[in-house]
Design an enzyme around this catalytic site. Structure first.
Site, PDB file in Angstrom:
ATOM      1  N   ASN A  84      34.471  40.556  44.068  1.00  0.00           N
ATOM      2  CA  ASN A  84      34.251  41.431  42.936  1.00  0.00           C
ATOM      3  C   ASN A  84      32.789  41.854  42.980  1.00  0.00           C
ATOM      4  O   ASN A  84      31.981  41.241  43.688  1.00  0.00           O
ATOM      5  CB  ASN A  84      34.589  40.719  41.624  1.00  0.00           C
ATOM      6  N   LYS A  86      32.026  47.704  33.696  1.00  0.00           N
ATOM      7  CA  LYS A  86      31.113  46.949  34.550  1.00  0.00           C
ATOM      8  C   LYS A  86      29.681  46.946  34.017  1.00  0.00           C
ATOM      9  O   LYS A  86      28.820  46.242  34.548  1.00  0.00           O
ATOM     10  CB  LYS A  86      31.136  47.508  35.980  1.00  0.00           C
ATOM     11  N   GLU A 140      30.516  38.860  43.994  1.00  0.00           N
ATOM     12  CA  GLU A 140      31.080  37.533  43.805  1.00  0.00           C
ATOM     13  C   GLU A 140      32.157  37.302  44.859  1.00  0.00           C
ATOM     14  O   GLU A 140      33.049  38.140  45.033  1.00  0.00           O
ATOM     15  CB  GLU A 140      31.718  37.395  42.423  1.00  0.00           C
ATOM     16  N   ARG A 185      38.809  36.453  47.318  1.00  0.00           N
ATOM     17  CA  ARG A 185      38.682  37.860  46.992  1.00  0.00           C
ATOM     18  C   ARG A 185      37.231  38.119  46.623  1.00  0.00           C
ATOM     19  O   ARG A 185      36.445  37.184  46.443  1.00  0.00           O
ATOM     20  CB  ARG A 185      39.611  38.263  45.837  1.00  0.00           C
TER      21      ARG A 185
END
Length: 337
Positions: A221, A316, A264, A219
């Site tokens: 990010n 964030k 990431e 995944r």
């Protein structure tokens, strides 16, 4: 005048062609967004993801940076006693990946009850006995992480939960592995907005619990980072936090070189021998000036930043950098409203 990075801190910028651009849509919300790993994903500029571990032109600089961080803060490497078998499992799994994907530089061979590992990039030719720490120059987790650009977190599965009980994390994005070690997966993600009320974290936890031996998913990010800094952990906040204000208060023209989109790529792998889950976390950084060379990326990034809810902006840590980033994209990056 554009601010230049200090020569003591190498820029880890990934090339645009291999950058894992994280936005599939004009709107971003938290989701599990997992997919099987092992195949390349095409982007508007190239592709990424053909291998789980990536060695690129920044290998030596990022390995040196990891060594510097671990020397100054050993707490970035943690391995609770019951996780030692998982650390060995992790090390051998990573070595096998490297030997398969980079055979010109890395080899792994079984020689009786010993293994022989060669890493020509670091001039390593070493023989060890699996499970015998006296045959390694350092513990297995720190040994292998000194040879890859990825961070690693190992999750133990017990009592119906996952626990972050080992890892080497030197390139954290506004969190602290030293603080989180020993906590459950659900506790670690407690502060993340929306993921509990929308059920995202429960689905992610259940998905990981069901991973079978050898299965591998990935995944992405993302966040924004100033000056290409890899280590934006909470421990070092006094050294990089002020740069967010400098972006907001400084010349707009400098934003293209100073503000980076940080992605990431997280691989989630069920280790075969220990049953632990290995998180491989690789960080890629692309300055807005290079981002803008791909018009589709510039436009989509602007739309995502503009639409992002305030609670996600604050979590964030991009409250000061989002607006300058959008203004730069409109003024210099070719984005038209």
């Amino acid at each position: 005048m554009t601010r230049r990075l200090p020569t003591a801190a190498p820029s880890p910028t990934s090339t645009t062609e291999r950058f894992p651009f994280p936005f599939l849509h004009d709107q971003y919300r938290y989701s599990t967004n997992v997919e099987p790993s092992g195949s390349a994903n095409s982007t508007a500029a190239g592709s990424w993801g053909g291998t789980r571990i990536v060695i690129d032109d920044h290998y030596r600089a990022e390995i040196d940076e990891r060594h510097r961080i671990l020397r100054s803060d050993p707490s970035r490497h943690q391995c609770l006693p019951h996780m030692v078998p998982a650390a060995w499992d992790c090390m051998l799994t990573v070595m096998r990946d490297l030997a398969t994907d980079y055979p010109e530089s890395m080899t792994l061979a079984r020689e009786g009850n010993r293994w022989r590992w060669k890493n020509l990039l670091k001039n390593i030719d070493h023989s060890f006995v699996y499970g015998d720490e006296s045959t390694l120059p350092e513990p297995p987790l720190s040994y292998i992480c000194s040879q890859i650009q990825e961070d690693i977190v190992l999750l133990d599965q017990r009592d119906g939960q996952l626990w972050a009980d080992a890892g080497v994390v030197t390139f954290a994005a506004d969190w602290s592995f030293g603080f989180d070690v020993g906590m459950s997966f659900l506790q670690i993600h407690g502060p993340v907005p929306r993921i509990h009320s929308e059920g995202v974290i429960t689905r992610a936890h259940n998905f990981l619990m069901r991973l079978e031996s050898g299965q591998s998913y990935r995944r992405t990010n993302w966040t924004l980072t100033v000056d290409g800094t890899l280590d934006t952990s909470t421990e070092t906040y006094p050294m990089w936090g002020r740069d967010r204000r400098a972006i907001a208060e400084g010349p707009l023209e400098d934003v293209g070189d100073r503000l980076y989109l940080r992605t990431e790529v997280q691989h989630l792998i069920r280790l075969a021998n220990s049953n632990a889950i290995m998180f491989l976390i690789r960080t890629y950084l692309l300055p807005f000036r290079e981002l803008a060379t791909v018009p589709d990326w510039a436009e989509r990034t602007h739309k995502v930043l503009e639409d992002l809810p305030l609670d996600m902006v604050e979590y964030k840590g991009i409250g000061r950098t989002r607006e300058p980033g959008m203004r730069w994209l409109r003024t210099y990056g070719g984005v038209e409203l």
